[in-house]
Structures are given as structure tokens and as C-alpha cells.
Enzyme design. Structure first.
Site, mmCIF file in Angstrom:
data_model
loop_
_atom_site.group_PDB
_atom_site.id
_atom_site.type_symbol
_atom_site.label_atom_id
_atom_site.label_comp_id
_atom_site.label_asym_id
_atom_site.label_seq_id
_atom_site.Cartn_x
_atom_site.Cartn_y
_atom_site.Cartn_z
ATOM 1 N N ASP A 1 0.864 -1.162 0.000
ATOM 2 C CA ASP A 1 0.000 0.000 0.000
ATOM 3 C C ASP A 1 0.913 1.228 0.000
ATOM 4 O OD1 ASP A 1 -2.348 1.635 0.407
ATOM 5 O OD2 ASP A 1 -1.688 1.839 2.478
ATOM 6 N N ASP B 1 -1.557 -0.773 5.873
ATOM 7 C CA ASP B 1 -1.800 -0.217 7.208
ATOM 8 C C ASP B 1 -3.242 0.180 7.468
ATOM 9 O OD1 ASP B 1 -1.702 2.111 5.459
ATOM 10 O OD2 ASP B 1 -1.601 3.301 7.302
ATOM 11 N N ASP C 1 -7.044 -1.973 3.680
ATOM 12 C CA ASP C 1 -6.101 -3.037 3.321
ATOM 13 C C ASP C 1 -6.435 -4.363 4.007
ATOM 14 O OD1 ASP C 1 -4.406 -1.321 1.777
ATOM 15 O OD2 ASP C 1 -3.643 -0.492 3.654
#
Length: 489
Positions: free
Chosen positions: A208, A384, A388
């Protein structure tokens, strides 16, 4: 789903007669109109019918910049209302909201990972019954050969002792405990031993962006060009607001040793900024008046007739590019998957020399992981945000920074501390070394049994010697595992 704590417990519902009543989130229904004050989270999905504000929807997109909403715009449960009050017509509540869909995706994706069976467990299923059967056959064989009960019993006991599964049982946990301890000293918490087995197998890492490759917090730029009294004014203005950019500015100015100025008539206008007077001159920290914002994240500082645009960036972790190169050197493929706008990914993709995909919602990230798995990749997902979560659960293995949301930390196989990304590469390296040592321990345990068991069956080993040999084999396995103490120097 109780891990997802982003939604509000309820909302203030506006009645047709103008009255209002507090209603629990599970009692909200489509068609109701709710009032969401500044600083509150939305308890349901809906459509804005009155008011304008900025919403923090990082849980959904991962994007750090607040999103402006106006009448007619759709909003989601879990969004944090930053600026001013808005009225929202509920379109979905409870199990029908977007955040509830994320919870379902996380649960479904995590079921496959929970079926992973550790190597030691598979071996233990067969080991114990085989050992007892071998001892019984040894006893029966010597009795048939004419030996006495005492002699046959001693040989059977020697077989049981010399093939005690201690060495085999210690092969995996000893190595994993030492490796996990070494990683913990470097700021990485690994949830369980099976996570190391899966981390050792990963072939592609999916990162990410916001909060993972980047620090996840806006950093003001150009503060050095400000005069000291301007820094003092800005510090006082930023202290009067809880807007994310104000908080970032306050922290940066305090870190530089700025002292607050004495301001008069300090006031915050929802959706506009903070306004005050300094020695009779109007000052403010507000939304940029220009329609063109080259910075992406910016605030405008005004002092009288003068104006200065303060840009904010979400800086890369200091070793991000280096860490990705290390992972490539280990034979791994790298991909950036983010909910941010594609244009917000261009610079990071260029700096890290990595392909980046933007505008991904939680279901999109999960679909991406599934496509990679269908191609035979064993995916390490690093993220995080709550958005996600499904991808973290679906990955062959997963990691999250300590700054991640509670749901992401609970879902991830390992959590790393600090602002550096190096722990990701260290963990993969340690996992691979751990599996190598585990294989060595299995070879030692099996080799020992291949040599020792025939001697015991042949009656060449007494129970005392068998006990000493068994203990020695266990000590050898433990000593080999202790070599992992320096696996992450």
C-alpha cells in the site's frame, strides 16, 4: 467484525417535525436523515442533503487528504467529518454498509489462511504411532526369536527411548522461537510460527502507499523561508484547529522551537480555516483561494494583504527505495496497490522504480491478490489501513506497520515498529533462514533415527545409552537453532 471500530455507535436522527432523537446504529434505516457534527464519524452510508465539509475517508481509500463533500455526494459509514455539520440521508445501514462489506471480505479471505498446517504438526501425526508400532514389533520379534521376556522388553524400551520424538518435535519450534526473538529485538513482532513458514515462501510483495511506503502523515514544506514572527503566528493559528494539516503544522513548528504569538479574536470557520488578529492585522490559516493547487495538500497563510501557500507532502519512508531493491535482490516481484489517485502515485512509483496501481477499493485490492495467486504467486501484502484488511487476510503472508489501524494489525502476520521499511526485508530474510534451519534440524533428527533405531532393534543399545543418545540429539537440534540469534544483524 467486532475488530472494525471505525463506525459511530449511533447518530442524531432528524424528524419531520423538526425534533431530533439519538438512534443506535443498528436501528438506522434507509430514508432517515441524520445530523453529523464536526469531529463525528458517520454511522451509516448515505447522501449529503445539506452542508459542506471535509471527510477523512483514509479507512476506505488510504488517501491522506480530506475529501470535500457537497449536497448530492455519497458518503460512507466510518468517515470522519472534519470541518462542519452536514445532514445525510441514510441509504444503507448496519450489514449493508461499505464498512460491513470490508469486514465480510476480511473474514472470507482469512478462512483460507487458517487452514495452513505447520510442517511439524503433519510430521507428528505419523511419528508417535509409528514409534509405538516399531517398539511392539521389536518386542514380538525378539520373543519369536527365543529371547526372554526381560530381554525383549529391554530392547523394546530402548527402541522407545532412542526414537523419542523430542528432536523432531523441537526441530520447528526451537528455530522459530529463536528467530522470532531475534526479530523482536529488531522491532518486528511475528504472530506465530506458521507465519514464518509462509513468509519464507513469498514470491511477490504488494505494498500500500499511504502509511506503508510513506509515513502516512502530512509534512509541511518551506517553513525555513518564514520569518520568526510568522512562525509564531502560524503556531498559534494551528493550535486552534484539529484539522490534519493544522496538527501537522503545529508539530513541525514545535519541533523547530517556535513560540506561539499572542493573537486576538481567534476563531475557526468550518470548512474555511482559522482566523485571528495579530497587532491589529488580520491573519489566517485557511483553504487556498486559488482553484489550482499544485501541491495536492496545501493551506494558505495570510497576513494582511500578503499570502503564502504552504505545501504539504506525505514523505516516503527514508529507506523505502533501498528496501524494495533489497527485496528484488532476493528474487521478489514488487507492486504498489493504493486507493490514492493515480497522479498521486506517479512520483513514488518513479522514486521506487515500481509499477503502481491506483483508485483501488478494498474489494479491488482483494481481487488483485486473487489474480496474483491464480498466476502462482505467493503474495506478501504490506498495508496499514482498514481498506487493506481484506488484502492482508487474503495474502499468503502479510505485514503491517505499528501505526496501522487496529484491524490491520490484528489481521497481519507480523507488525514492525519505526519509520523505516527495512524490517520487511529483514523479516523475509529471517523467515527463509529459519526454514533452512528447520530443514537442517529435520535432517539431523531423521538421520539420527536412521542410524540409532536399527542399533536399538538389533539389541546393541541399552535403555541407559538410548536415553543419553536421545538427549544428545535434542541438544544438537537446539544448538543448531540457536545459530538464528544472529539472523538479523
Amino acid at each position: 467484525r467486532d475488530r472494525l471500530k471505525q463506525t459511530a455507535p449511533g447518530a442524531l436522527v432528524l424528524e419531520a417535525n423538526g425534533s431530533s432523537r439519538w438512534t443506535r446504529a443498528d436501528a438506522l434505516r434507509p430514508g432517515m436523515t441524520i445530523l453529523v457534527a464536526a469531529g463525528e464519524r458517520l454511522a451509516a452510508d448515505g447522501r449529503v442533503v445539506e452542508g459542506e465539509s471535509g471527510l477523512d475517508i483514509a479507512f476506505l481509500t488510504g488517501e491522506s487528504a480530506p475529501v470535500r463533500v457537497h449536497p448530492g455526494d455519497d458518503v460512507q459509514a466510518g468517515s470522519l467529518n472534519i470541518d462542519g455539520p452536514i445532514r445525510v440521508e441514510v441509504t444503507a445501514a448496519g450489514a449493508d454498509t461499505v464498512i460491513a462489506d470490508i469486514a465480510r471480505l476480511m473474514e472470507e479471505a482469512g478462512q483460507g489462511k487458517s487452514r495452513y498446517v505447520r510442517l511439524a504438526d503433519r510430521a507428528a501425526r505419523l511419528y508417535a504411532p509409528c514409534v509405538h508400532l516399531l517398539a511392539a514389533l521389536s518386542f514380538a520379534g525378539w520373543m519369536i526369536a527365543g529371547a526372554g521376556v526381560h530381554q525383549a522388553l529391554l530392547i523394546a524400551v530402548a527402541v522407545l527411548l532412542i526414537t523419542c520424538p523430542c528432536a523432531l518435535g523441537l526441530a520447528v519450534p526451537a528455530a522459530q522461537i529463536v528467530a522470532c526473538g531475534a526479530l523482536m529485538r529488531r522491532g518486528v513482532l511475528v504472530k506465530d510460527g506458521s507465519a514464518l513458514e509462509r513468509l519464507a515462501e513469498v514470491s511477490e510483495a504488494v505494498f500500500d502507499k499511504t502509511g506503508t511506503l510513506t509515513l502516512g502523515r502530512p509534512v509541511p514544506q518551506g517553513l525555513r523561508r518564514l520569518w520568526r514572527d510568522d512562525r509564531s503566528i502560524l503556531l498559534s493559528l494551528s493550535r486552534a484547529s484539529r484539522h490534519p494539516l493544522s496538527v501537522a503544522l503545529r508539530q513541525a513548528l514545535e519541533a523547530r522551537g517556535a513560540t506561539p504569538a499572542a493573537l486576538d479574536n481567534v476563531r475557526e470557520v468550518a470548512g474555511e480555516g482559522v482566523f485571528a488578529d495579530y497587532e491589529g492585522v488580520a491573519v489566517s490559516l485557511a483553504r487556498p483561494r486559488s482553484l489550482i493547487n499544485l501541491f495536492g495538500l496545501a493551506a494558505e497563510y495570510r497576513r494582511g494583504d500578503q499570502a503564502l501557500l504552504l505545501g504539504f507532502t506525505d514523505a516516503l519512508r527514508p529507506d523505502a527505495a533501498e528496501t524494495l531493491d533489497v527485496l528484488r535482490g532476493m528474487g521478489m516481484k514488487i507492486l504498489i496497490a493504493s486507493g490514492d489517485r493515480p497522479e498521486a502515485l506517479e512520483e513514488i512509483a518513479r522514486e521506487t522504480r515500481t509499477t503502481a496501481i491506483g483508485h483501488l477499493r478494498p474489494a479491488d485490492k482483494l481481487a488483485l491478490i486473487d489474480r496474483l495467486k491464480a498466476r502462482g504467486e505467493k503474495v506478501l501484502m504490506i498495508g496499514d489501513g482498514l481498506n487493506d484488511g481484506p488484502a492482508l487476510a487474503a495474502g499468503h503472508a502479510s505485514m503491517a506497520p505499528a501505526s496501522a489501524s487496529d484491524a490491520s494489525q490484528l489481521t497481519a502476520d507480523a507488525v514492525f515498529l519505526g519509520d523505516r521499511l527495512a524490517p520487511v526485508a529483514l523479516t523475509v530474510h529471517a523467515a527463509r533462514r529459519t526454514v533452512a534451519v528447520v530443514k537442517q534440524n529435520f535432517a539431523l533428527a531423521i538421520g539420527y533415527n536412521v542410524l540409532a533405531v536399527p542399533l536399538a532393534i538389533a539389541g546393541k543399545v541399552t535403555p541407559l545409552v538410548a536415553a543419553v543418545a536421545m538427549s544428545t540429539s535434542s541438544l544438537i537440534v537446539i544448538a543448531n537453532a540457536l545459530r538464528l540469534k544472529g539472523v538479523v544483524k
